[in-house]
Design an enzyme around this catalytic site. Structure first.
Site, short mmCIF file in Angstrom:
data_model
loop_
_atom_site.label_atom_id
_atom_site.label_comp_id
_atom_site.label_asym_id
_atom_site.label_seq_id
_atom_site.Cartn_x
_atom_site.Cartn_y
_atom_site.Cartn_z
N ASN A 6 -15.23 -45.42 35.26
CA ASN A 6 -16.31 -44.90 36.09
C ASN A 6 -16.86 -46.05 36.92
OD1 ASN A 6 -18.58 -43.77 37.20
ND2 ASN A 6 -19.66 -43.45 35.26
N LYS A 8 -19.11 -45.93 39.18
CA LYS A 8 -20.52 -45.75 39.57
C LYS A 8 -20.67 -46.10 41.05
CE LYS A 8 -21.68 -46.54 34.78
NZ LYS A 8 -22.60 -47.09 33.77
N HIS A 88 -23.75 -37.30 33.24
CA HIS A 88 -23.89 -38.73 32.94
C HIS A 88 -25.39 -39.07 32.83
CE1 HIS A 88 -23.68 -43.07 33.13
NE2 HIS A 88 -22.39 -42.97 32.87
N GLU A 90 -27.04 -41.54 33.75
CA GLU A 90 -27.68 -42.08 34.95
C GLU A 90 -28.11 -40.95 35.88
OE1 GLU A 90 -24.55 -44.86 35.82
OE2 GLU A 90 -25.24 -46.10 34.15
N GLU A 157 -21.99 -41.37 25.18
CA GLU A 157 -22.40 -42.66 25.74
C GLU A 157 -23.86 -42.93 25.39
OE1 GLU A 157 -19.82 -43.82 29.32
OE2 GLU A 157 -21.31 -42.42 30.08
N GLY A 163 -23.96 -50.64 30.03
CA GLY A 163 -24.23 -51.77 30.93
C GLY A 163 -25.02 -52.90 30.28
N SER A 193 -20.43 -50.24 27.11
CA SER A 193 -19.98 -51.62 26.93
C SER A 193 -18.63 -51.74 26.22
CB SER A 193 -21.05 -52.45 26.19
OG SER A 193 -22.24 -52.48 26.95
P1 13P Z 1 -20.55 -49.72 30.77
O1 13P Z 1 -19.12 -49.76 30.34
O2 13P Z 1 -20.85 -50.60 31.95
O3 13P Z 1 -21.47 -49.91 29.62
O4 13P Z 1 -20.83 -48.21 31.33
C1 13P Z 1 -20.47 -47.14 30.55
C2 13P Z 1 -20.65 -45.90 31.34
O5 13P Z 1 -21.75 -45.49 31.64
C3 13P Z 1 -19.44 -45.20 31.78
O6 13P Z 1 -19.73 -43.94 32.29
#
Ligand code: 13P
Length: 229
Positions: A6, A8, A88, A90, A157, A163, A193
């Site tokens: 992903n 983002k 997601h 976010e 997640e 992140g 992560s």
């Molecule tokens: P990270 O791997 O940067 O922690 O992000 C995970 C994520 O949100 C994938 O959708």
């Protein structure tokens, strides 16, 4: 195993093209049972060749219309995109997507036969309350969602692991995936992560069928090294 990247709000159209050139070359050596997905930003959707599935990070539940800033089914169809991330954290947290809106998207794209990677995850304060609170929180994120949908993949997640460089522990992933396995029969991904250093350990956990990777997926060589590890 499923390996999903992903991006983002990272990468441009040109860097995404270069990424796919590298990735395709590297993953020619992947195990035949492994599946790779990449979710670039909407501006970099295009026709790409390779042994991976191209997906969209988000779309509005409409064919087309007056939805400023959004993309709909018509824009996805131009690039034969039939795979979508929904829910997601976010989008839930930063863009204010309610469970109702998430479920509406799910219904619309399910009706279109899309493969849906449906994301769920708890905030830190819920994790600190313990397993029972986490499981109740996650199950509430299935409200209005057809968990028996045949083209469904669920991604767990934990928000506090996204992140942060601090993945959930093996025990936390194992117990959460075990609880999720009782609720849904589809493949279960872990995200938060995941990186080349912890991928083997995460991949070996019962009921983990793959990973959804953010930061560590941005570099094609790094992501390929996770797939090939
Ligand atoms: P990270 O791997 O940067 O922690 O992000 C995970 C994520 O949100 C994938 O959708």
């Amino acid at each position: 195993m499923i390996f999903a990247a992903n991006f983002k709000t990272n990468h441009t159209r040109s860097s995404t093209k270069a990424y796919f050139d590298t990735l395709s070359q590297k993953i020619a050596a992947k195990k035949s049972g492994d599946k790779v997905y990449v979710f670039p930003p909407a501006t970099a959707l295009d026709h790409y060749e390779g042994d991976f599935t191209l997906g969209a990070q988000n779309a509005y539940p409409a064919q087309k219309g007056a939805f400023t800033g959004e993309i709909g089914l018509e824009q996805l169809e131009e690039f034969s995109v039939k795979t979508l991330l929904i829910g997601h954290s976010e989008r839930r947290e930063l863009l204010g997507e309610s469970q109702e809106k998430v479920a509406e998207k799910f219904d619309f794209f399910k009706a279109q036969g899309f493969e849906i990677i449906y994301c769920i995850g708890e905030p830190l304060e819920v994790r600190q309350e313990g397993d029972a609170a986490v499981n109740a929180y996650l199950l509430a994120q299935f409200e209005g969602i057809d968990t028996g949908y045949e083209n469904l993949i669920v991604a767990y997640e934990p928000i506090w692991a996204i992140g942060t460089g601090r993945s959930a522990t093996i025990e936390e992933i194992a117990s959460t995936h075990q609880a999720l396995r009782k609720a849904v029969a589809c493949p279960l991904l872990y995200g938060g992560s995941a990186n080349p250093d912890n991928i083997r350990e995460i991949a070996s956990i019962d009921n983990v069928d793959g990973v959804l990777v953010g930061s560590a997926s941005l570099d094609a060589e790094k992501f390929a090294s996770m797939i090939l590890s």
